[in-house]
Each structure stands twice: as structure tokens, then as C-alpha cells.
Write a protein that holds these residues in place. Structure first.
Motif, PDB file in Angstrom:
ATOM      1  N   GLY A   1       0.673   6.293  -2.490  1.00 22.42           N
ATOM      2  CA  GLY A   1       1.821   5.405  -2.599  1.00 22.42           C
ATOM      3  C   GLY A   1       3.117   6.222  -3.086  1.00 22.42           C
ATOM      4  O   GLY A   1       2.797   7.388  -3.702  1.00 22.42           O
TER       5      GLY A   1
ATOM      6  N   TYR B   1       0.928  -1.242   0.116  1.00 19.30           N
ATOM      7  CA  TYR B   1      -0.021  -0.021   0.108  1.00 19.30           C
ATOM      8  C   TYR B   1       0.790   1.222  -0.076  1.00 19.30           C
ATOM      9  O   TYR B   1       0.676   2.354  -0.634  1.00 19.30           O
ATOM     10  CB  TYR B   1      -1.096  -0.174   1.283  1.00 19.30           C
ATOM     11  CG  TYR B   1      -1.849   1.173   1.627  1.00 19.30           C
ATOM     12  CD1 TYR B   1      -3.214   1.059   0.581  1.00 19.30           C
ATOM     13  CD2 TYR B   1      -1.594   2.156   2.078  1.00 19.30           C
ATOM     14  CE1 TYR B   1      -4.200   2.154   0.818  1.00 19.30           C
ATOM     15  CE2 TYR B   1      -2.479   3.274   2.042  1.00 19.30           C
ATOM     16  CZ  TYR B   1      -3.776   3.453   1.326  1.00 19.30           C
ATOM     17  OH  TYR B   1      -4.677   4.453   1.599  1.00 19.30           O
ATOM     18  N   GLN B   2       1.828   1.261   0.725  1.00 19.02           N
ATOM     19  CA  GLN B   2       3.028   2.333   0.767  1.00 19.02           C
ATOM     20  C   GLN B   2       3.414   2.842  -0.500  1.00 19.02           C
ATOM     21  O   GLN B   2       3.617   3.890  -0.810  1.00 19.02           O
ATOM     22  CB  GLN B   2       3.679   2.282   2.097  1.00 19.02           C
ATOM     23  CG  GLN B   2       3.340   2.262   3.393  1.00 19.02           C
ATOM     24  CD  GLN B   2       4.147   1.788   4.700  1.00 19.02           C
ATOM     25  OE1 GLN B   2       5.107   0.893   4.258  1.00 19.02           O
ATOM     26  NE2 GLN B   2       4.203   2.349   5.789  1.00 19.02           N
ATOM     27  N   LEU B   3       3.777   1.610  -1.224  1.00 22.90           N
ATOM     28  CA  LEU B   3       4.417   1.484  -2.390  1.00 22.90           C
ATOM     29  C   LEU B   3       3.553   1.943  -3.626  1.00 22.90           C
ATOM     30  O   LEU B   3       4.034   2.980  -4.603  1.00 22.90           O
ATOM     31  CB  LEU B   3       5.177   0.253  -2.647  1.00 22.90           C
ATOM     32  CG  LEU B   3       6.393  -0.108  -1.789  1.00 22.90           C
ATOM     33  CD1 LEU B   3       6.667  -1.438  -2.089  1.00 22.90           C
ATOM     34  CD2 LEU B   3       7.518   0.774  -2.223  1.00 22.90           C
TER      35      LEU B   3
ATOM     36  N   ASP C   1      -0.317   2.298  -3.826  1.00 27.85           N
ATOM     37  CA  ASP C   1      -1.510   3.167  -3.709  1.00 27.85           C
ATOM     38  C   ASP C   1      -1.626   4.062  -4.603  1.00 27.85           C
ATOM     39  O   ASP C   1      -0.638   4.945  -4.831  1.00 27.85           O
ATOM     40  CB  ASP C   1      -1.908   3.366  -2.156  1.00 27.85           C
ATOM     41  CG  ASP C   1      -3.243   4.116  -2.172  1.00 27.85           C
ATOM     42  OD1 ASP C   1      -4.228   3.287  -2.009  1.00 27.85           O
ATOM     43  OD2 ASP C   1      -3.525   5.497  -2.418  1.00 27.85           O
TER      44      ASP C   1
ATOM     45  N   TYR D   1       3.242   9.109   1.591  1.00 23.51           N
ATOM     46  CA  TYR D   1       4.313   8.795   2.442  1.00 23.51           C
ATOM     47  C   TYR D   1       5.654   9.101   2.095  1.00 23.51           C
ATOM     48  O   TYR D   1       5.830   9.290   0.748  1.00 23.51           O
ATOM     49  CB  TYR D   1       4.343   6.950   2.326  1.00 23.51           C
ATOM     50  CG  TYR D   1       3.049   6.337   2.981  1.00 23.51           C
ATOM     51  CD1 TYR D   1       3.157   6.210   4.439  1.00 23.51           C
ATOM     52  CD2 TYR D   1       1.990   6.099   2.198  1.00 23.51           C
ATOM     53  CE1 TYR D   1       2.011   5.787   5.070  1.00 23.51           C
ATOM     54  CE2 TYR D   1       0.989   5.580   2.761  1.00 23.51           C
ATOM     55  CZ  TYR D   1       0.858   5.265   4.272  1.00 23.51           C
ATOM     56  OH  TYR D   1      -0.257   4.714   4.865  1.00 23.51           O
TER      57      TYR D   1
END
Length: 621
Positions: free
Chosen positions: A432, A424-426, A428, A483
Motif C-alpha cells: 500500500g 488495498y492500494q492505500l 495494504d 503502487y
């Protein structure tokens, strides 16, 4: 400077002992108990140089634990964000975050790749089928890979070990419309053993948002329900070869609230885990080889005005294939080595954030060497390399020393850790950041354990943890936030605890943790207090007034939390628990929690339950 609202009743205390008590065991040298998690090469408490607590079935029953997270509240070094059933539970160890703690159930690694950072959320994990919980504190990435920066929580479920059929059942009712129950069927016939457990839980409220601090009226009752099954089956194919299957399945429903007001949003979560294992042990028990294949799946569906009509979907799958081998010469050297292939997959379909499907895989190999150069002295060293399909390779290592002399063991450890960013952090579509890298950490501890038969046991540790390259949420990125990777934090503290039985009818126990947690501030160009709770502890006194009867008075206390813009205050809460065993098959139990109806919050704006009463019965035959 923060002020302490409650002084521990026991000044000299320590972490919960990492062994079962026995009246015949007067020293660490004589103990033959087995600790599964702390090392791949050694498993006897006297040889373990890590800080570890073991929560037994007896402790779970005495404290009338329904959800696993509630047992962890009383564990040194562990901070839990809620004591409310079904509420989102963040479990932190030694200043780590929830996503930096690895959870295992019967060897199955748990972690939801569709969550923000592949974390396991222990909101719905129950204790009915558990035989033992091992809480291993400190950097463990050299043995367990990513997600083990803070430590490892390993859950071992019950297994039939005696011939025949046994039934255990429990039913409970109480405040807030609570109904709770479960039953286990266990059996063993020759080389085959099995267990099947069914459980259910529900309550009707109250509001999840605390109406006393809400920004708008919050009167809606927020219900929660859960039901599930778990089981295991084993077959002794030969004196040297055993196969077994383990697994669990759960279906949950939770009402949700906004930070400071009611909400009509709800979430339904279904999760399951399953594994198959084969274990070979040589006739002299020097060589053991274990092959494990497992899958964990979590499916969350959110409903409400802000979501799709059919619900916003998050589905994460973690598949693991692991091989572990150990060779113990019975003397100077023990060796352990192994490797794993892990694949994570996330499927997401949402209204605001968008849809995506992504996957990632990691191959890893580790080795550990244990040396016993002198009587009572054990040294271990471990190293691991992980090859991630996106980040390339990173390595971690760890070393420990343990010296046991009579009733005292001195220990120390140091290690490094790594945490890969979540899918998800990468990826989305809205939030992301595909440029994120793995977080890094280093930390260690030094401490001592004391074991004096079943009358006194204690342990104490000083620990520290440093983290760099931390991934954090930043609202100023883009239009909606996102992020980024720059964070640095550091923590150090003391874990203390004690169990003393001065009289046959009296037991006193104490756990206490002090943690100084700081985060680096770019604006100030220095580390500053992060506002996390500095202390937490539990004091309990248990008396046995008559045959079959047991009563416990317990005080749980914690510092305030100012780590977010919404702060909580320090508090102390008193609980009373009691049980009476009618005979060998029937036991009555009950408790009153928050006896003095203390108002407190463990997380800002989140409502706790106030004074509540529960009663039930356990039967076994």
C-alpha cells in the motif's frame, strides 16, 4: 503497425441502439421507451445525448447468454478479457480499466472494497433473472461518482407485471461436463408483486493455463461451479407511493492456475447484495423522489501452499444511502438533484501481505438541468461534488446535447471523471501507499443514431478519453513492489454498429469498435502505443426458416493484445446457434461455439474452450 485479421462484413455500422424496436415507431419523436441510466433529468431516447446500448431479454435468449460478460462482448466500445465461464473477467469501456466501470443491479452499486481498487468483478454474474442491461459509455462521474470514468453498466432484473403466477425454467448440458440451469417464480396479486430465482452452473475443465503456451506441463482440469439466488418484491402502498426490496446471493468455487503452469490453488467466493427502496411519484408524474439504501458484500477465501492453512481472507463491504429527486415541467425545463452517503470497509487476513482493517466514507451531492429550447433539441448539464473522508473534496461535471429530427438523432457529450484509490492500494501492509490521490479524467463523444421502424437501426460515435494521476503497480518499489501514482493514458476511437431486417425472415447485425490507446512513457518523454487490442467486433446473420425456428451464424473477432509482456494474436471465431419453439410454453435450443476449433487466447496463456456443443430446453407456464 497492426494488421486487421478480419474485415467487417458491414462497412457502415454503429453502436447497438438505445431503444426497443416497434413497428409503429417511425421516428425518435414518437418513441416513449424509457432509458434509466443515461440521465437523471430525462429518460426518453430522443432526449439522451449520451452513447448507450440496451441489451434486451430477447437478445439474451437469442444469443443463449449464461454470464453477463458474454453479452458485453458484442457491445460496441466494450472489451472483455475472457469468454470462459468463471474466469476472471476484466470489462473495459473506451480504453478505461475494469475498476473504472460502475456496475449497478436494480440500483445497487457493486464494488468490492477488499479488491485492489474497489472494483466489481463480473466473473460470476448470470443473466437468468435479467430483463434489460443498459451500457452507458463515457465519463459519468457527475451523476454516479467514483468508478464511472469509463461508463456505467446498469442491470434491471425481471419483475412480475401481470396478475397471477408464472414459472420460467431452463436446463442445459454440454461439453466439458457442463450442467447449467435455473428457474424463476414470478407472481402478482393486486398491489404486491414478487420474483424468486434459483440458478446453478458447473463445468469440469479444461486447464485454465493453455498447455500450448505453458512454460511447464499444464494438464490439470480446472473446475468451476456456481449456485445462487436472487429476488425482488414490491408493494404499491398507494397510487403515489411504492416500496420494493431487491437482492442476490451467490456461492462460487474456482480452480486457479499460475501464469504458465498448473497450480493447486483454489478460491471460494461468496457475495450478496440487498437494497430497500421507496419511490414517490406525484399524481401528475412531474415530481418523483426515490430513497435507496443498499449493501454489497464480497468474501474471497484463497487456499493453497502459498496461503494460510485456513485460507487467505479478503472481505469487502459497500454501504450506500442515496436520495434522488426529479421535477419535469413537461416543457422547457427538467431538474434533478440528489445526494449519497457511501461507506466502504475492507477486512484482510493473509500470509504474505499481512492483515489490516480499514474503512473510508464519501458524501456527495449532484444536480442536473435539462433544457428543451426548440422542438427536438435537448441540452443537459450536470455537476457533482464528492467529499471523501481521506482525500477531501473533488468535483466533476458533464454536458450533453441531443437533436432528434424524424428518424435521425445527433448527439454529443463531454465530461470529467474521478476515481478514488482503493483501500488495498492505500493500506495494504506490504504494497500500500497512503499518499495516493484520486485519478482524474476527461472525455467526450459525438455521434448519430438512426431508427427506421423495425427494419433498420444504426448508430455511430467518435470518442476520446484522457486520464491523469493514474495509479499503477511498480515492481521496483521496495522489496516486493507497490503502487505509485504518475500514469497518463489517452484513447480515442470509433464505435460502429447496425441492425437491419431487409426481409421478414432475415436479420443482419454488426458491431465494431476501433480504439487507439496510448500510455505516456517517462523514458521516451512521449506517448506510446500501449499494445491494447485496436479493434473488436461481431457480425451475425439470423434466419427464420420456418415457424418457430431460428438460426444464427455469428463471427466474433478481435485484435491481438500486447499490453503486457505476454502477447496474444488476432483471431476470428465462428459460432452457430439455433432454437425451435414447440409451442408457447416449450423451446429447444442449442449452439456450437468455435465451430472450426480455432486456437486463440483472449488473455495471454489463458486457455479457451475449443469447439464445444451445448443443448437445452426452456419452459414457461
Amino acid at each position: 503497425m497492426k494488421t486487421t485479421c478480419f474485415v467487417p462484413l458491414i462497412a457502415l455500422a454503429a453502436a447497438a441502439p438505445a431503444y426497443a424496436e416497434s413497428a409503429d415507431d417511425l421516428s425518435f419523436e414518437s418513441r416513449a421507451d424509457i432509458i434509466v441510466t443515461a440521465s437523471r433529468a430525462v429518460s426518453e431516447p430522443r432526449e439522451i445525448g449520451s452513447a448507450i446500448s440496451v441489451i434486451t431479454r430477447e437478445t439474451l435468449d437469442r444469443n443463449q447468454i449464461t454470464f453477463v460478460k458474454d453479452a458485453l462482448i458484442d457491445t460496441p466500445g466494450v472489451l472483455v478479457s475472457t469468454d470462459r465461464p468463471g474466469n476472471y473477467a476484466s470489462v473495459n469501456i473506451r480504453g478505461s480499466n475494469n475498476d473504472e466501470v460502475l456496475w449497478l443491479v436494480d440500483g445497487i452499486p457493486l464494488g468490492d472494497p477488499s479488491a485492489a481498487s474497489t472494483e466489481f468483478r463480473a466473473d460470476h454474474l448470470i443473466a437468468a433473472d435479467i430483463a434489460q442491461i443498459e451500457v452507458l459509455r463515457g465519463n459519468q462521474s457527475s451523476l454516479y461518482g467514483s468508478d464511472a470514468i469509463g461508463g456505467v453498466i446498469n442491470i434491471i432484473t425481471q419483475r412480475a407485471i401481470e396478475e397471477g403466477i408464472a414459472v420460467n425454467a431452463e436446463a442445459e448440458a454440454g461439453s466439458h461436463g457442463t450442467l447449467n440451469g435455473g428457474a424463476s417464480l414470478l407472481g402478482k396479486s393486486g398491489p404486491v408483486d414478487f420474483r424468486l430465482t434459483a440458478t446453478g452452473y458447473r463445468h469440469d475443465g479444461p486447464s485454465l493455463t493453455d498447455p500450448r503456451t505453458a512454460t511447464r506441463p499444464a494438464s490439470e482440469k480446472d473446475a468451476y461451479r456456481r449456485y445462487g439466488f436472487s429476488g425482488r418484491m414490491g408493494v404499491e402502498a398507494s397510487p403515489n407511493l411504492r416500496f420494493q426490496m431487491n437482492g442476490f446471493w451467490a456461492d462460487t468455487f474456482s480452480d486457479l492456475d499460475n501464469t504458465g503452469s498448473d497450480s493447486l490453488n483454489t478460491v471460494r467466493k461468496r457475495e450478496y447484495a440487498v437494497s430497500g427502496q421507496g419511490l414517490y411519484a406525484s399524481s401528475d408524474d412531474r415530481l418523483t423522489v426515490r430513497l435507496t439504501g443498499s449493501r454489497y458484500v464480497a468474501r474471497r477465501l484463497y487456499f493453497g501452499s502459498a496461503y494460510r492453512p485456513e485460507g487467505d481472507l479478503y472481505r469487502g463491504t459497500k454501504d450506500t444511502l442515496a436520495l434522488d429527486a426529479r421535477y419535469d415541467t413537461g416543457g422547457l425545463i427538467s431538474l434533478a438533484a440528489g445526494g449519497a452517503l457511501e461507506r466502504e470497509k475492507s477486512d484482510q487476513a493473509t500470509f504474505h501481505s499481512g492483515d489490516f482493517n480499514a474503512r473510508i466514507s464519501t458524501r456527495s451531492a449532484y444536480g442536473e438541468l435539462a433544457l428543451r429550447p426548440a422542438a427536438g433539441l435537448t441540452l443537459t448539464g450536470a455537476a457533482r461534488i464528492d467529499d471523501n473522508s481521506r482525500f477531501g473534496t473533488f468535483d466533476t461535471y458533464r454536458g450533453t446535447v441531443a437533436y432528434a429530427a424524424g428518424p435521425v438523432k445527433f448527439r454529443a457529450s463531454y465530461g470529467t471523471g474521478a476515481k478514488a484509490p482503493g483501500l488495498y492500494q492505500l493500506f495494504d501492509p506490504t504494497y500500500g501507499n497512503p499518499h495516493l490521490k484520486a485519478e482524474k479524467s476527461r472525455g467526450g463523444d459525438i455521434g448519430a443514431d438512426i431508427a427506421l421502424s423495425d427494419t433498420f437501426s444504426a448508430s455511430a460515435s467518435y470518442f476520446f478519453l484522457r486520464k491523469t494521476n493514474e495509479i499503477e503497480w511498480n515492481a521496483s518499489i521496495g522489496r516486493s513492489g507497490g503502487y505509485r501514482q504518475w500514469g497518463r493514458t489517452r484513447a480515442h476511437g470509433v464505435e460502429l454498429g447496425l441492425t437491419a431486417r431487409p426481409l421478414a425472415w432475415l436479420t443482419v447485425s454488426q458491431s465494431f469498435t476501433y480504439t487507439d490507446h496510448e500510455a505516456y512513457s517517462d523514458a521516451a518523454a512521449r506517448y506510446r502505443d500501449s499494445g491494447r487490442p485496436e479493434y473488436a467486433g461481431t457480425t451475425a446473420i439470423t434466419v427464420l426458416p420456418a415457424a418457430g425456428a431460428e438460426f444464427t451464424a455469428r463471427v466474433r473477432y478481435r485484435d491481438g493484445d500486447a499490453s503486457t509482456r505476454l502477447a496474444t494474436r488476432a483471431y476470428a471465431v465462428v459460432d452457430l446457434l439455433g432454437s425451435y419453439r414447440i409451442n408457447g410454453n416449450v423451446e429447444l435450443f442449442g449452439r456450437v461455439t468455435n465451430l472450426f476449433d480455432k486456437w486463440y487466447q483472449m488473455y495471454a496463456h489463458t486457455n479457451t474452450l475449443g469447439r464445444s456443443a451445448y443443448g437445452g430446453v426452456r419452459v414457461s407456464f
